[in-house]
Write a protein that holds these residues in place. Structure first.
Motif, short mmCIF file in Angstrom:
data_model
loop_
_atom_site.label_atom_id
_atom_site.label_comp_id
_atom_site.label_asym_id
_atom_site.label_seq_id
_atom_site.Cartn_x
_atom_site.Cartn_y
_atom_site.Cartn_z
N ALA A 1 1.01 -1.01 -0.19
CA ALA A 1 0.46 0.22 0.46
C ALA A 1 0.74 1.12 -0.06
O ALA A 1 0.63 2.28 -0.70
CB ALA A 1 -1.34 0.27 1.37
N ALA A 2 2.06 1.17 0.49
CA ALA A 2 3.06 2.29 0.73
C ALA A 2 3.54 2.72 -0.53
O ALA A 2 3.58 3.58 -0.84
CB ALA A 2 3.63 2.20 1.65
N LEU A 3 4.28 1.57 -1.73
CA LEU A 3 4.58 1.90 -3.06
C LEU A 3 3.42 2.33 -3.45
O LEU A 3 4.14 3.25 -4.71
CB LEU A 3 4.80 0.69 -3.27
CG LEU A 3 5.89 -0.57 -2.64
CD1 LEU A 3 6.03 -1.64 -3.38
CD2 LEU A 3 7.27 0.61 -2.91
N ALA A 4 2.09 2.42 -2.90
CA ALA A 4 0.96 3.37 -4.39
C ALA A 4 0.97 4.43 -3.59
O ALA A 4 -0.81 4.67 -3.79
CB ALA A 4 -0.32 1.97 -4.49
N ASP A 5 1.08 5.08 -2.58
CA ASP A 5 1.34 5.93 -1.51
C ASP A 5 -0.47 6.18 -1.05
O ASP A 5 -0.94 7.04 -1.05
CB ASP A 5 0.67 6.87 -2.72
CG ASP A 5 2.42 7.67 -3.62
OD1 ASP A 5 3.39 7.42 -2.66
OD2 ASP A 5 2.85 7.81 -4.73
N ARG A 6 -0.59 4.75 -0.36
CA ARG A 6 -1.81 5.06 0.08
C ARG A 6 -1.26 4.86 1.61
O ARG A 6 -0.96 3.61 2.35
CB ARG A 6 -2.20 3.34 -0.62
CG ARG A 6 -3.46 3.10 -1.79
CD ARG A 6 -4.34 2.60 -1.98
NE ARG A 6 -3.56 1.32 -1.93
CZ ARG A 6 -3.84 0.82 -3.09
NH1 ARG A 6 -3.35 1.73 -3.99
NH2 ARG A 6 -2.64 -0.65 -2.94
N ARG A 7 -1.29 6.06 2.02
CA ARG A 7 -0.69 5.98 3.68
C ARG A 7 -1.86 5.44 4.43
O ARG A 7 -1.36 4.57 4.96
CB ARG A 7 -0.30 7.27 4.12
CG ARG A 7 0.54 7.88 4.94
CD ARG A 7 0.39 9.45 4.72
NE ARG A 7 1.38 9.70 4.08
CZ ARG A 7 2.57 9.48 4.14
NH1 ARG A 7 3.19 9.76 5.25
NH2 ARG A 7 3.64 10.50 3.43
N ASP A 8 -2.97 5.65 4.65
CA ASP A 8 -4.08 5.56 5.66
C ASP A 8 -3.88 4.02 5.78
O ASP A 8 -3.75 3.37 6.81
CB ASP A 8 -5.05 6.14 5.50
CG ASP A 8 -4.78 7.23 5.76
OD1 ASP A 8 -3.93 8.09 6.29
OD2 ASP A 8 -6.08 8.53 5.08
N THR A 9 -3.72 3.60 3.96
CA THR A 9 -3.84 2.48 4.59
C THR A 9 -2.89 1.19 5.13
O THR A 9 -2.77 0.52 5.36
CB THR A 9 -4.53 1.42 3.23
OG1 THR A 9 -5.61 2.18 2.31
CG2 THR A 9 -4.77 -0.25 2.85
#
Length: 456
Positions: free
Chosen positions: A316-324
């Motif tokens: 998720a971090a790699l896709a910039d989905r910080r909250d997830t």
């Protein structure tokens, strides 16, 4: 073109064609033709060294005329090179290089896991330019040997073992190979792994009905190791093939824990090959399936569940989905505390993921903070401790703390010299540090670069 059609149906060939990885396609075609680098080079007018750089993506194939000539020489279907036919125009050219996108954030995997970086391992626009491609050496000989040998095994060119395979010997050989991997002994592993894959495959083929689940489980674990080694060496096409074989073997083994680990490794390969959304869904589905099938009654099951969630957080971090990513890390932390350190996944392992997650989100300060809260000796294997120093060094570089970054790189070399010698992340970071240290304030850096083969 019958031979070309046979090898071009392999998963690694299809994947390489899909992402425009023409070097991998060329290597598969050469191996299918049973040509050495020297023999193939004579056919196409390249030296063996140049052809090796092309195959590994160090030297890009973009000229249509050259692509047509290579397709003809090595019997490569022209559509795999994005050509309509041997005389027509190109349908497409390769998109941005797999390992680098200029002027834009680029991410590679950390060790579970290889290197993701953003503009020189952390968003330093202007520093990278050509520095991460010029002067970056090809991997040293042990990775070359293991890749070449595994190519022969995966393409069916290596003779199978003769006689019966003793299951006890095979399990012992697999355990030793995993021990080499966890200790970052890549040179020894390069000699062991191809033989292990051949033996595990033969044992599975020769197994009776009652033996097949156990043989399939051994084969799946062998391909787990193979996939992780290929991921570390950035051999994405071959990693895809090994991952696919692990999945087939895991289904036959019918073991929830084995299937969960197979799904985790599958997701790593998926995100390395730009299928991030599918990777994320694979991890979440596997975590749910493990929960439903086992109710997480054992510490091993809880630990496997936690590893899936931590890997999903990183994805998720790699896709910039910080909250997830934050939410999944919290859940992984809860699982780690329940699983306990004795089962290979605990709160210190979650902290290791926190460092990596913060770094890929460009939160270099948070990554450094997390790294300083964790003592690397708490991590159970050399491979994990090397991963710690990798993330720490890259995060420090992202903050512009070049001297500290170099010290972290030296620490990685002390505990895992072959990790630094053979893995791309260390070589890329060294080149970036050399570029940043124009005033030579780090006198030992140039000696270090010469020692690992990245001197400019």
């Amino acid at each position: 073109m019958g031979g070309a059609l046979r090898w071009s149906a392999l998963p690694e060939a299809r994947q390489a064609a899909a992402v425009g990885d023409f070097g991998t396609l060329l290597r598969i075609a050469r191996t299918a033709a049973r040509l050495t680098l020297a023999e193939a080079g004579q056919r196409c007018g390249y030296s063996a060294a140049t052809l090796s750089r092309i195959e590994r993506g160090r030297q890009r194939l973009t000229d249509v005329t050259v692509l047509r000539r290579l397709a003809a020489i090595f019997d490569i279907p022209p559509e795999l090179f994005g050509l309509t036919d041997m005389n027509g125009p190109a349908i497409h050219q390769s998109t941005a290089p797999i390992d680098k996108v200029r002027g834009k954030a680029t991410r590679h995997e950390v060790g579970e896991d290889s290197v993701r970086r953003r503009e020189v391992l952390g968003g330093l626009a202007g520093l990278v330019g050509s520095t991460l491609t010029v002067g970056t050496p090809a991997p040293a000989s042990p990775p070359d040997r293991v890749v070449t040998s595994l190519e022969d095994v995966l393409l069916g060119h290596s003779p199978p073992p003769t006689g019966s395979i003793d299951p006890g010997w095979l399990r012992s050989m697999l355990a030793h190979a995993w021990s080499d991997f966890r200790a970052c002994r890549y040179a020894r592993l390069s000699a062991r792994l191809p033989q292990l894959v051949s033996a595990a495959t033969a044992s599975h083929l020769m197994a009776t009905d009652g033996q097949r689940p156990t043989a399939a489980a051994t084969l799946a674990r062998t391909y787990h190791l193979t996939t992780q080694v290929l991921v570390k060496l950035h051999e994405n096409g071959m990693a895809w093939s090994a991952m696919d074989r692990a999945r087939h073997a895991a289904r036959e083994a019918d073991d929830p824990l084995l299937y969960a680990e197979t799904a985790r490794i599958t997701a790593i390969v998926l995100r390395r090959t730009r299928h991030g959304q599918r990777a994320q869904q694979t991890l979440i589905n596997a975590a749910q399936a493990l929960d439903e099938s086992t109710r997480l009654r054992s510490a091993q099951q809880v630990a496997a569940y936690g590893r899936l969630l931590a890997t999903a957080a990183y994805t998720a971090a790699l896709a910039d989905r910080r909250d997830t990513a934050t939410e999944l890390l919290h859940e992984a932390d809860e699982a780690g505390r329940r699983g306990g350190a004795g089962n290979g996944f605990a709160d210190v392992d979650v902290m290791l993921y926190r460092i990596g997650v913060a770094r890929v989100l460009n939160d270099f300060g948070a990554a450094v903070h997390h790294a300083r809260e964790l003592r690397p000796e708490q991590l159970g294997t050399v491979e994990r401790r090397a991963r710690y120093w990798e993330d720490y060094a890259l995060a420090l570089h992202g903050r512009g703390a070049y001297a500290e970054s170099f010290r972290a790189l030296l620490a990685a070399e002390r505990i895992a010299p072959q990790e630094v010698r053979y893995r791309p992340w260390a070589q890329h970071l060294t080149v970036a540090l050399l570029s940043a240290d124009r005033r030579r304030t780090l006198p030992d850096l140039h000696d270090f670069a010469a020692r690992i083969g990245t001197a400019q």
